[in-house]
Design a protein around this motif. Structure first.
Motif, short mmCIF file in Angstrom:
data_model
loop_
_atom_site.label_atom_id
_atom_site.label_comp_id
_atom_site.label_asym_id
_atom_site.label_seq_id
_atom_site.Cartn_x
_atom_site.Cartn_y
_atom_site.Cartn_z
N GLY A 1 52.00 -40.12 22.40
CA GLY A 1 52.10 -40.66 21.05
C GLY A 1 50.98 -40.12 20.21
N PHE A 2 50.65 -40.79 19.11
CA PHE A 2 49.57 -40.31 18.24
C PHE A 2 48.25 -40.37 19.01
N VAL B 1 44.39 -40.73 20.12
CA VAL B 1 43.19 -41.50 19.83
C VAL B 1 42.11 -41.02 20.79
N LEU C 1 46.02 -48.79 25.10
CA LEU C 1 46.62 -47.96 24.05
C LEU C 1 47.81 -47.17 24.58
N TYR D 1 50.39 -44.98 22.38
CA TYR D 1 49.47 -43.97 21.88
C TYR D 1 49.05 -43.04 23.01
N ARG D 2 48.55 -41.87 22.65
CA ARG D 2 47.94 -40.95 23.61
C ARG D 2 46.44 -41.17 23.56
N ALA D 3 45.89 -41.81 24.57
CA ALA D 3 44.47 -42.16 24.60
C ALA D 3 43.72 -41.10 25.39
N LEU E 1 45.19 -49.89 14.31
CA LEU E 1 46.07 -48.73 14.42
C LEU E 1 47.46 -49.02 13.87
N GLN F 1 53.87 -42.19 16.02
CA GLN F 1 53.46 -42.26 17.44
C GLN F 1 54.25 -41.34 18.34
#
Length: 320
Positions: free
Chosen positions: A24-25, A27, A47, A52-54, A312, A319
């Motif tokens: 995903g988006f 972080v 996340l 999300y891509r953590a 977020l 995302q």
């Protein structure tokens, strides 16, 4: 979904170890001293599960990332180029940057130096301050009303001295350092080098009280037995060099979506140090955690995760 995977990339001319979870988006999480990617483990999983891509690197000088010997290789210009290089290595145009302690200093600088790569910034404990030609370790020494002998940043500047103290018994070092909010007095003792220059840990009781389990502390102990503390200490030894940078960004304002989280019982990065931030970063969201010491994302992971996910969600990021 929340599985953490590891890889090595080349970024800004160094080998960098990166931990990641999710898609995903992106972080990016930037840790401080003396930590590792591991200090963000709770955030990576939360996340990733939220879509999300953590991404959490070992920062330059730490863990599985290269640690140049020359302190001049740890200026803010270099450290921010590392993070831009990380995005390049991962094929990413932009990311949200989240930082704590020294990592907090980096993420605010990213907003000044690479605004086109920064979707938003979240700072934990470390306030944004406009760039200045004041020498960092002297300015903070004076802010706290201390001396070269009784301020930890100045103590850290002496080659080999802090390494010898911190590496003498690495397990004891981390038990003494990872203290929760109830031990704010001990954290102040650390900052004041014992009050007499005897050492940052010398006058802290060895009672093994920590918010981390023995298993969690063992992760840090294993890593630092391999690397020692020199890489992290080089961030302090480079700090005053930032005042000499030619063409450094000046600010004073930062125009990026942002959130600042202060911790009531951090006696070094005091909440009041962030008081000017709403005037410097228009629209910033200010949050505050009571009963929280310096190690915010590890001591209060549930609250930090809740604030992060809420912030977020309000950004309307794609995302993936």
């Amino acid at each position: 979904m929340g599985e953490i995977v590891h890889r090595e990339v080349q970024a800004n001319g160094i080998r960098m170890h990166v931990a990641e979870a999710g898609s995903g988006f992106p972080v990016v999480f930037c840790h401080g001293f003396p930590e590792l990617w591991y200090s963000w483990r709770h955030q990576l999983r939360a996340l990733a599960e939220a879509g999300y891509r953590a991404i959490a690197p070992d920062m330059r000088g730490y863990g599985g990332t290269e640690a140049p010997e020359d302190p001049r290789q740890y200026t803010m210009k270099v450290l921010c180029a590392d993070m831009a290089g990380l995005l390049d290595a991962l094929g990413l145009e932009r990311a949200v940057f989240v930082g704590h302690d020294w990592g907090g200093a980096v993420v605010w600088q990213m907003g000044l130096r690479y605004p086109e790569r920064v979707a938003a910034i979240v700072g934990l404990n470390t306030p944004y301050a406009p760039p200045s030609n004041r020498r960092t370790t002297e300015a903070l020494r004076d802010y706290h009303g201390l001396t070269d002998e009784t301020f930890y940043m100045r103590y850290f500047l002496r080659p080999g001295v802090a390494e010898a103290e911190l590496e003498a018994d690495i397990e004891r070092t981390f038990h003494k350092m990872f203290m929760d909010w109830t031990r704010a007095e001990d954290f102040t003792t650390f900052m004041r080098v014992g009050g007499d220059g005897s050492g940052v840990l010398a006058r802290i009781p060895d009672d093994r009280r920590s918010f981390l389990s023995d298993e969690e502390i063992a992760v840090y102990v294993e890593a630092y037995r391999k690397t020692g503390f020199r890489g992290g200490l080089n961030w302090y030894r480079a700090a005053d060099l930032n005042a000499e940078e030619e063409g450094a960004p000046q600010g004073p304002q930062l125009h990026v979506p942002a959130m600042m989280i202060t911790a009531a019982n951090d006696t070094i990065l005091k909440p009041e140090m962030a008081a000017a931030m709403p005037a410097l970063i228009p629209g910033i969201r200010m949050e505050h955690l009571e009963r929280c010491g310096h190690w915010t994302q590890q001591e209060r992971p549930e609250e930090v995760n809740r604030l992060l996910l809420d912030f977020l969600a309000g950004l309307g990021l794609q995302q993936g």
